[in-house]
Design a protein around this motif. Structure first.
Motif, PDB file in Angstrom:
ATOM      1  N   ASN A 385      75.991 -51.112 -13.360  1.00 14.70           N
ATOM      2  CA  ASN A 385      76.266 -50.490 -12.070  1.00 14.70           C
ATOM      3  C   ASN A 385      76.997 -49.157 -12.182  1.00 14.70           C
ATOM      4  OD1 ASN A 385      75.003 -52.422 -10.504  1.00 14.70           O
ATOM      5  ND2 ASN A 385      76.865 -53.624 -10.167  1.00 14.70           N
ATOM      6  N   GLY A 390      69.607 -46.040  -9.236  1.00 12.38           N
ATOM      7  CA  GLY A 390      69.282 -47.448  -9.117  1.00 12.38           C
ATOM      8  C   GLY A 390      67.820 -47.670  -8.782  1.00 12.38           C
ATOM      9  N   GLU A 409      73.822 -58.904  -7.991  1.00 13.86           N
ATOM     10  CA  GLU A 409      74.988 -58.025  -8.076  1.00 13.86           C
ATOM     11  C   GLU A 409      74.652 -56.622  -8.593  1.00 13.86           C
ATOM     12  OE1 GLU A 409      77.921 -58.963  -6.926  1.00 13.86           O
ATOM     13  OE2 GLU A 409      77.064 -60.912  -6.404  1.00 13.86           O
ATOM     14  N   ILE A 410      73.425 -56.417  -9.046  1.00 10.36           N
ATOM     15  CA  ILE A 410      73.047 -55.111  -9.594  1.00 10.36           C
ATOM     16  C   ILE A 410      72.620 -54.178  -8.464  1.00 10.36           C
ATOM     17  CG2 ILE A 410      71.565 -53.858 -11.200  1.00 10.36           C
ATOM     18  CD1 ILE A 410      71.159 -56.450 -12.716  1.00 10.36           C
ATOM     19  N   GLU A 411      73.109 -52.961  -8.505  1.00  8.92           N
ATOM     20  CA  GLU A 411      72.759 -51.952  -7.502  1.00  8.92           C
ATOM     21  C   GLU A 411      71.460 -51.279  -7.941  1.00  8.92           C
ATOM     22  OE1 GLU A 411      76.300 -49.732  -7.923  1.00  8.92           O
ATOM     23  OE2 GLU A 411      77.528 -51.161  -6.776  1.00  8.92           O
ATOM     24  N   THR A 412      70.347 -51.854  -7.520  1.00  4.71           N
ATOM     25  CA  THR A 412      69.051 -51.394  -7.991  1.00  4.71           C
ATOM     26  C   THR A 412      67.973 -51.726  -6.970  1.00  4.71           C
ATOM     27  OG1 THR A 412      67.577 -51.396  -9.926  1.00  4.71           O
ATOM     28  CG2 THR A 412      68.418 -53.536  -9.208  1.00  4.71           C
TER      29      THR A 412
END
Length: 462
Positions: A385, A390, A409-412
């Motif tokens: 992150n 992303g 939880e990954i900003e993608t």
């Protein structure tokens, strides 16, 4: 009059050149498209779909011309056969979902009321396409836009100057009217002026972050819809239970294929400490098997980068990282075609890297990747992150529930498990942060290329 040139990365020669259209000439062409749009939209959906598929088929018949043209224009080796697999997959898939994606949403259908939400084409869709995958990225918008009843104007990058011309020729020869799908050669100033003049009803741009900012500035106050796919620094995370061989094979291919010039290419990899040494060793061996050279040679597996300035960025990032303590593991002597100055760039793997280095945070867009050791999911997640971009993230584990938890939880825009560097046409292709906004393909892609129109019809009753 401005002349637009394609400088071939093979030898630095001028491979193609075209005169840029003036503002007045371009406006007239767009006006012809706008005048033809409603007739095109009135055609039955299935007729529009079949004409698009005929255009795709016609382009496939041009394979013997298209593949070497791509090598000359942007350097991809002919051994890979162009972009037809993904081009066809995406076109065929959106054809199968067009009817469902565009059908009205029925709220009420009774003896008193008819209430529904219909999908209506925007009108004139402007596609500003990139050079790295010039056919596949363009078709992401062109196919569903035409199927939905829009007319399309394409402007291609100067590095792949002939691609828009060839696509339009194929579709026109297949029966798509000339006014409905047009190619324009435009310089940046004229492009901005056309956007500012509200010439288009929707714009899809794939390119750099700065290019996206320029599009937004030009469109400011026009309320023109925008789809922007911009930069990326896509991570891979190899967990302790990963299939090591598969992870190496897929992630190294994702990092270096097309000389690393992929929107969703892997640019940084985090490996659990228990697999780190083995992963690095196998990755160096994998990358060292490339043959760097002239992309017209059928034995070449890694061609030049598309432009000297792109190659310069890669070399500068690597040099900076090494000056900060990183180690380069791939022997440059294996790649004599790389003279350190031109477009031919050897693949490289860096270790002892960290996020103070631009190499691990800024977009590289070349055949080089950094690998870092991590000890936990939490550490890997924080690093993944720690990026202004992303687009995609690639997770390697046998535990799909774990991948789902981490992915949440990954900003993608897309989370992969046990694969990478792939665009699934059934899913929305989208990004967050400086990677852009909007979404292509899937049902959502059709929604972005149309607008909702509500019907509230009260029936007269005795």
């Amino acid at each position: 009059m401005t002349t637009i040139q394609c400088i071939s990365p093979i030898d630095g020669s001028v491979y193609a050149e075209r005169e840029a259209a003036s503002f007045e000439t371009a406006k007239a062409a767009i006006a012809r498209g706008r005048a033809a749009q409603k007739d095109w939209a009135r055609r039955p959906l299935e007729e529009r779909v079949q004409l698009v598929l005929k255009g795709v088929a016609r382009l496939n018949e041009m394979v013997d011309e298209v593949v070497p043209e791509l090598a000359w224009q942007m350097g991809r080796p002919v051994k890979y056969g162009g972009e037809f697999k993904g081009f066809n997959e995406r076109s065929n898939y959106v054809a199968t979902i067009a009817a469902d994606a565009l059908k009205p949403m029925i709220v009420e259908e009774s003896d008193r009321f008819e209430r529904r939400i219909a999908r209506e084409p925007h009108g004139v869709v402007f596609v500003i396409a990139p050079w790295n995958y010039p056919y596949m990225t363009a078709i992401n918008t062109i196919a569903p836009a035409l199927m939905a009843g829009n007319v399309v104007v394409i402007k291609h990058a100067s590095q792949t100057l002939l691609v828009g011309e060839r696509m339009v020729r194929a579709f026109n020869e297949a029966g798509v009217p000339q006014e409905v799908f047009q190619n324009l050669f435009l310089d940046h100033d004229t492009t901005s002026a056309l956007i500012a003049a509200r010439s288009f009803d929707f714009i899809n741009f794939t390119g750099s972050v700065e290019g996206g900012r320029s599009i937004e500035r030009a469109a400011a106050g026009t309320f023109t819809g925008l789809g922007l796919e911009l930069g990326g620094k896509d991570p891979g995370y190899v967990m302790e239970d990963a299939d090591l061989e598969a992870a190496v094979d897929t992630l190294m291919d994702g990092a270096t294929y097309n000389s690393g010039q992929c929107c969703c290419g892997i640019e940084r990899i985090y490996v659990h400490e228990s697999l780190y040494d083995a992963f690095v060793e196998k990755s160096v061996a994998w990358v060292s098997n490339y043959k760097l050279g002239n992309p017209l040679d059928p034995e070449t597996s890694l061609g030049p980068m598309a432009n000297k300035r792109f190659a310069r960025t890669v070399r500068e990032q690597i040099a900076d990282a090494k000056a900060r303590g990183a180690r380069a593991l791939v022997d440059p002597a294996l790649f004599p075609a790389d003279d350190g100055q031109g477009t031919y760039v050897a693949p490289q793997i860096l270790v002892d890297v960290d996020h103070t280095m631009p190499f691990m945070r800024d977009e590289t867009f070349g055949p080089a990747v950094g690998i870092m050791k991590v000890s936990s999911d939490e550490e890997a997640l924080a690093l993944m992150n720690d990026s202004p971009y992303g687009l995609t993230a690639s997770l390697w584990t046998k535990d799909s529930e774990r991948a789902g938890r981490i992915g949440a939880e990954i900003e993608t825009g897309t989370v992969f498990m046990n694969r990478a560097d792939y665009l699934d046409p059934a899913l929305c292709w989208t990004g967050v942060k400086e990677t852009g906004r909007g979404g292509a393909l899937s049902i959502i892609g059709f929604q972005n290329l149309t607008r909702p129109k509500s019907y509230h019809l009260k029936k007269v009753t005795a």
